[in-house]
Write an enzyme that holds these catalytic residues in place. Structure first.
Site, PDB file in Angstrom:
ATOM      1  N   CYS A  79      50.355  48.680  25.501  1.00  0.00           N
ATOM      2  CA  CYS A  79      51.147  47.615  26.112  1.00  0.00           C
ATOM      3  C   CYS A  79      52.646  47.927  25.977  1.00  0.00           C
ATOM      4  CB  CYS A  79      50.778  46.259  25.524  1.00  0.00           C
ATOM      5  SG  CYS A  79      51.297  44.858  26.553  1.00  0.00           S
ATOM      6  N   HIS A 181      45.429  45.890  25.346  1.00  0.00           N
ATOM      7  CA  HIS A 181      45.394  45.739  23.890  1.00  0.00           C
ATOM      8  C   HIS A 181      44.012  46.128  23.350  1.00  0.00           C
ATOM      9  CE1 HIS A 181      49.240  43.525  23.191  1.00  0.00           C
ATOM     10  NE2 HIS A 181      49.078  43.240  24.470  1.00  0.00           N
ATOM     11  N   GLU A 183      43.230  46.946  20.480  1.00  0.00           N
ATOM     12  CA  GLU A 183      43.059  46.503  19.085  1.00  0.00           C
ATOM     13  C   GLU A 183      42.439  45.114  18.995  1.00  0.00           C
ATOM     14  OE1 GLU A 183      47.042  44.772  20.231  1.00  0.00           O
ATOM     15  OE2 GLU A 183      45.853  46.541  20.694  1.00  0.00           O
TER      16      GLU A 183
END
Length: 211
Positions: A79, A181, A183
């Site tokens: 990002c 994202h 994660e």
């Protein structure tokens, strides 16, 4: 043990540290040049790219980051981290500073505001199954240079509007970047790709510098 730092002056640091830790590498936050020197690889997380650039400058980290990238250190940007690795930024601020290294043009906040956030699944080069991807005020890649490999695009479906078919994951040499994202959630597929990339670049254990 493989040592991967996470740029920790701003952004989604904890989630990346957790994902990397689950993969058995030594993961730690990077706020100072001395910490950067310990890194075999670095993750630049999502956050706010202009703030990241300003803080990196204040903490005397921006030029060391640029030097490590030029020196071949593997780096993974997600990002805002994608923006930080881009050579060219559209819709950035006047004083926008990036680390650079990836021969691409990204459009900042291309997917819209926070309320426009969405989750989808993507086909990624080298993976057999489609993987989850969460987009939050994300950039997209407008164009890439000849040395950049496109790893993923948003599906070419009219339901995605202007985002349909846009490039959202790339790799150039030892640099990798994604608009979304990875994660978020329990799947560490993106971090596994990066750990493999880092470990491919490491010398034999007997030749590595001491801790």
């Amino acid at each position: 043990m493989t040592r991967i730092g996470v740029f920790a002056l701003q952004g989604d640091v904890r989630e990346h540290l957790q994902a990397l830790g689950e993969l058995g590498v030594e993961a730690f936050g990077v706020r100072r040049p001395a910490e950067l020197e310990r890194c075999d690889g670095l993750v630049i997380p999502g956050g706010e790219s202009t703030t990241m650039g300003k803080l990196a400058r204040i903490f005397d980290l921006l030029e060391p980051l640029r030097m490590r990238v030029k020196g071949g250190m593997p780096v993974f940007g997600t990002c805002a981290g994608m923006i930080m690795l881009a050579d060219r930024v559209v819709d950035g601020t006047i004083d926008q500073e990036t680390i650079g290294g990836l021969d691409m043009t990204v459009r900042r906040n291309a997917f819209g505001r926070q309320v426009d956030s969405f989750e989808t699944r993507l086909s990624v080069t080298g993976l057999d199954q489609r993987v989850p991807a969460v987009f939050i005020r994300a950039p997209w890649v407008e164009e890439v240079g000849p040395g950049v490999e496109v790893l993923a695009r948003v599906d070419a479906d009219p339901a995605y509007g202007d985002a349909a078919g846009r490039i959202v994951a790339v790799r150039q040499g030892r640099l990798m970047a994604m608009s979304f994202h990875p994660e978020i959630g329990q799947d560490t597929w993106a971090h596994r790709l990066f750990v493999d990339l880092v470990e491919e670049t490491l010398p034999a254990a007997s030749d590595r510098r001491p801790n």
